[in-house]
Design a protein around this motif. Structure first.
Motif, PDB file in Angstrom:
ATOM      1  N   ALA A 219       0.791  -1.124  -0.093  1.00  0.00           N
ATOM      2  CA  ALA A 219       0.110   0.031   0.022  1.00  0.00           C
ATOM      3  C   ALA A 219       0.890   1.262  -0.239  1.00  0.00           C
ATOM      4  O   ALA A 219       1.603   1.450   0.893  1.00  0.00           O
ATOM      5  CB  ALA A 219      -0.941  -0.110   1.128  1.00  0.00           C
ATOM      6  N   PRO A 220       0.646   2.209  -0.961  1.00  0.00           N
ATOM      7  CA  PRO A 220       1.584   3.399  -1.037  1.00  0.00           C
ATOM      8  C   PRO A 220       1.570   4.183   0.345  1.00  0.00           C
ATOM      9  O   PRO A 220       0.701   4.077   0.932  1.00  0.00           O
ATOM     10  CB  PRO A 220       0.854   4.166  -2.170  1.00  0.00           C
ATOM     11  CG  PRO A 220      -0.059   3.347  -2.798  1.00  0.00           C
ATOM     12  CD  PRO A 220      -0.265   2.053  -2.029  1.00  0.00           C
ATOM     13  N   PRO A 221       3.010   4.545   0.746  1.00  0.00           N
ATOM     14  CA  PRO A 221       4.377   4.409  -0.208  1.00  0.00           C
ATOM     15  C   PRO A 221       5.084   3.329   0.243  1.00  0.00           C
ATOM     16  O   PRO A 221       6.256   3.070  -0.204  1.00  0.00           O
ATOM     17  CB  PRO A 221       4.872   5.358   0.239  1.00  0.00           C
ATOM     18  CG  PRO A 221       4.710   5.843   2.001  1.00  0.00           C
ATOM     19  CD  PRO A 221       3.119   5.383   1.932  1.00  0.00           C
ATOM     20  N   LYS A 222       4.373   2.304   0.927  1.00  0.00           N
ATOM     21  CA  LYS A 222       5.004   0.845   1.136  1.00  0.00           C
ATOM     22  C   LYS A 222       5.889   0.128  -0.145  1.00  0.00           C
ATOM     23  O   LYS A 222       4.731  -0.053  -0.989  1.00  0.00           O
ATOM     24  CB  LYS A 222       4.257   0.034   1.975  1.00  0.00           C
ATOM     25  CG  LYS A 222       4.471   0.373   3.644  1.00  0.00           C
ATOM     26  CD  LYS A 222       3.986  -0.824   4.337  1.00  0.00           C
ATOM     27  CE  LYS A 222       5.168  -1.883   4.459  1.00  0.00           C
ATOM     28  NZ  LYS A 222       4.895  -2.806   5.649  1.00  0.00           N
ATOM     29  N   ARG A 223       6.749  -0.248  -0.051  1.00  0.00           N
ATOM     30  CA  ARG A 223       7.404  -1.139  -1.353  1.00  0.00           C
ATOM     31  C   ARG A 223       6.584  -2.450  -1.554  1.00  0.00           C
ATOM     32  O   ARG A 223       6.389  -2.835  -2.753  1.00  0.00           O
ATOM     33  CB  ARG A 223       8.682  -0.903  -1.136  1.00  0.00           C
ATOM     34  CG  ARG A 223       9.544  -1.075  -2.484  1.00  0.00           C
ATOM     35  CD  ARG A 223      10.804  -0.549  -2.415  1.00  0.00           C
ATOM     36  NE  ARG A 223      11.541  -1.407  -1.208  1.00  0.00           N
ATOM     37  CZ  ARG A 223      12.160  -2.313  -1.309  1.00  0.00           C
ATOM     38  NH1 ARG A 223      12.038  -3.622  -2.232  1.00  0.00           N
ATOM     39  NH2 ARG A 223      12.631  -3.106  -0.137  1.00  0.00           N
ATOM     40  N   GLU A 224       6.445  -2.951  -0.594  1.00  0.00           N
ATOM     41  CA  GLU A 224       6.113  -4.423  -0.681  1.00  0.00           C
ATOM     42  C   GLU A 224       5.245  -4.897   0.341  1.00  0.00           C
ATOM     43  O   GLU A 224       4.998  -4.473   1.348  1.00  0.00           O
ATOM     44  CB  GLU A 224       7.410  -5.240  -0.489  1.00  0.00           C
ATOM     45  CG  GLU A 224       7.531  -6.705  -1.091  1.00  0.00           C
ATOM     46  CD  GLU A 224       8.710  -7.522  -1.062  1.00  0.00           C
ATOM     47  OE1 GLU A 224       9.063  -8.238  -0.180  1.00  0.00           O
ATOM     48  OE2 GLU A 224       9.568  -6.978  -1.705  1.00  0.00           O
ATOM     49  N   MET A 225       4.438  -5.942  -0.147  1.00  0.00           N
ATOM     50  CA  MET A 225       3.752  -6.748   1.003  1.00  0.00           C
ATOM     51  C   MET A 225       3.487  -8.148   0.280  1.00  0.00           C
ATOM     52  O   MET A 225       4.162  -8.521  -0.489  1.00  0.00           O
ATOM     53  CB  MET A 225       2.128  -6.231   0.866  1.00  0.00           C
ATOM     54  CG  MET A 225       1.241  -6.447  -0.469  1.00  0.00           C
ATOM     55  SD  MET A 225      -0.397  -6.232  -0.333  1.00  0.00           S
ATOM     56  CE  MET A 225      -0.771  -8.063   0.159  1.00  0.00           C
ATOM     57  N   VAL A 226       3.011  -9.303   1.012  1.00  0.00           N
ATOM     58  CA  VAL A 226       3.181 -10.563   0.896  1.00  0.00           C
ATOM     59  C   VAL A 226       1.821 -11.239   0.749  1.00  0.00           C
ATOM     60  O   VAL A 226       0.758 -10.861   1.593  1.00  0.00           O
ATOM     61  CB  VAL A 226       3.634 -11.176   2.012  1.00  0.00           C
ATOM     62  CG1 VAL A 226       3.613 -12.738   1.696  1.00  0.00           C
ATOM     63  CG2 VAL A 226       5.278 -10.891   1.953  1.00  0.00           C
ATOM     64  N   ARG A 227       1.361 -12.212  -0.458  1.00  0.00           N
ATOM     65  CA  ARG A 227       0.431 -13.103  -0.371  1.00  0.00           C
ATOM     66  C   ARG A 227       1.120 -14.301  -0.339  1.00  0.00           C
ATOM     67  O   ARG A 227       1.895 -14.627  -1.493  1.00  0.00           O
ATOM     68  CB  ARG A 227      -0.425 -12.506  -1.700  1.00  0.00           C
ATOM     69  CG  ARG A 227      -1.787 -13.530  -1.831  1.00  0.00           C
ATOM     70  CD  ARG A 227      -2.498 -13.085  -2.781  1.00  0.00           C
ATOM     71  NE  ARG A 227      -1.975 -13.031  -4.068  1.00  0.00           N
ATOM     72  CZ  ARG A 227      -2.556 -12.042  -5.074  1.00  0.00           C
ATOM     73  NH1 ARG A 227      -3.256 -11.075  -4.781  1.00  0.00           N
ATOM     74  NH2 ARG A 227      -1.813 -12.284  -6.239  1.00  0.00           N
ATOM     75  N   ALA A 228       0.641 -15.151   0.259  1.00  0.00           N
ATOM     76  CA  ALA A 228       1.088 -16.576   0.370  1.00  0.00           C
ATOM     77  C   ALA A 228       0.084 -17.412  -0.183  1.00  0.00           C
ATOM     78  O   ALA A 228      -1.153 -17.224   0.341  1.00  0.00           O
ATOM     79  CB  ALA A 228       1.743 -16.876   1.941  1.00  0.00           C
ATOM     80  N   ILE A 229       0.373 -18.341  -0.775  1.00  0.00           N
ATOM     81  CA  ILE A 229      -0.515 -19.464  -1.268  1.00  0.00           C
ATOM     82  C   ILE A 229      -0.280 -20.800  -0.743  1.00  0.00           C
ATOM     83  O   ILE A 229       0.771 -21.156  -0.788  1.00  0.00           O
ATOM     84  CB  ILE A 229      -0.807 -19.442  -2.681  1.00  0.00           C
ATOM     85  CG1 ILE A 229      -1.063 -18.041  -3.123  1.00  0.00           C
ATOM     86  CG2 ILE A 229      -1.642 -20.264  -3.316  1.00  0.00           C
ATOM     87  CD1 ILE A 229      -0.730 -17.587  -4.708  1.00  0.00           C
ATOM     88  N   LYS A 230      -1.337 -21.584  -0.281  1.00  0.00           N
ATOM     89  CA  LYS A 230      -1.183 -22.944  -0.149  1.00  0.00           C
ATOM     90  C   LYS A 230      -1.555 -23.766  -1.336  1.00  0.00           C
ATOM     91  O   LYS A 230      -2.723 -24.181  -1.716  1.00  0.00           O
ATOM     92  CB  LYS A 230      -2.271 -23.502   1.022  1.00  0.00           C
ATOM     93  CG  LYS A 230      -1.960 -25.048   1.299  1.00  0.00           C
ATOM     94  CD  LYS A 230      -2.828 -25.118   2.643  1.00  0.00           C
ATOM     95  CE  LYS A 230      -2.620 -26.806   2.878  1.00  0.00           C
ATOM     96  NZ  LYS A 230      -3.331 -26.913   4.208  1.00  0.00           N
ATOM     97  N   SER A 231      -0.424 -24.133  -1.993  1.00  0.00           N
ATOM     98  CA  SER A 231      -0.567 -24.277  -3.538  1.00  0.00           C
ATOM     99  C   SER A 231      -0.165 -26.061  -3.312  1.00  0.00           C
ATOM    100  O   SER A 231       0.198 -26.783  -2.415  1.00  0.00           O
ATOM    101  CB  SER A 231       0.279 -24.019  -4.637  1.00  0.00           C
ATOM    102  OG  SER A 231       1.528 -23.908  -4.161  1.00  0.00           O
TER     103      SER A 231
END
Length: 231
Positions: A219-231
């Motif tokens: 979310a601006p101005p943050k550069r990065e976030m995480v989505r993790a998937i149980k694949s």
């Protein structure tokens, strides 16, 4: 409907940059949301990268686990998403330190909500803890006064986890590997975990717990976030 007995934690009301409120928790010197915009962050991380992602995968029912009910912001935005998209959501949220009702009633989130959603925000904070409540044909909620470490649920139950605890530097125990493994076990195949956090050790621990880790724009101005998937 009654609010649970609250443990005494000193809180102050603050306005974030998008005009929406957050709270400062004094004992750990940490806010509940981003200073850059509480609603902006919640919509970006949890609604768009979480629920919209599952909508695009053609989910018509979504079971959510939230780690950190906090101010109820994610819950009310998930309610609004359910109503607008006619997707049934079962929302189970964990919170070991519920905020007092009198503070919840001062939060200005209703100024940003659809007219028919505004009354529901107060209901979220007044329904009894531990009970499942149907707030609309598309949304039910159960608030559980518990830490993640103490919470138990069937394996392969949830489609999505909102991992919204305080930062690892403030609440390290919540982010420990055993909890990430626990949530993995709770999650159905192809289910997801979304969080604002992009700390290196956290991402490594997710991989150790068998999650597939996606790095997304934060979310601006943050550069990065995480989505993790149980694949």
């Amino acid at each position: 409907m009654s609010n649970t007995i609250n443990k005494k934690i000193e809180l102050s009301l603050l306005e974030s940059k998008d005009g929406s409120h957050t709270l400062l928790r004094h004992d750990i010197s940490e806010t509940y949301h981003s200073h850059n915009g509480a609603i902006q962050e919640s919509l970006w991380v949890f609604i768009d990268k979480g629920l919209n992602y599952l909508k695009q995968q053609n989910y018509d029912t979504i079971k959510i686990l939230e780690v950190g009910f906090g101010t109820g912001l994610n819950a009310i935005l998930a309610y609004e998403f359910a109503q607008q998209n006619k997707i049934k959501i079962e929302y189970i949220t964990l919170e070991p330190f519920p905020i007092p009702l009198e503070i919840a009633q001062k939060l200005n989130y209703i100024d940003f909500l659809q007219e028919d959603t505004k009354a529901i925000f107060s209901n979220l904070h007044q329904v009894d803890w531990e009970e499942m409540y149907q707030l609309s044909p598309y949304f039910s909620i159960q608030k559980v006064e518990s830490t993640l470490e103490n919470y138990q649920m069937d394996e392969n139950y949830f489609d999505c986890t909102f991992y919204d605890a305080f930062a690892p530097s403030k609440q390290a125990e919540v982010w420990q590997l055993s909890n990430l493994q626990k949530v993995f076990d709770f999650t159905r195949k192809n289910g997801i975990l979304v969080t604002y956090c992009a700390q290196g050790q956290f991402k490594r621990d997710l991989k150790t717990a068998s999650w597939k880790v996606e790095k997304l724009d934060g979310a601006p101005p943050k550069r990065e976030m995480v989505r993790a998937i149980k694949s």
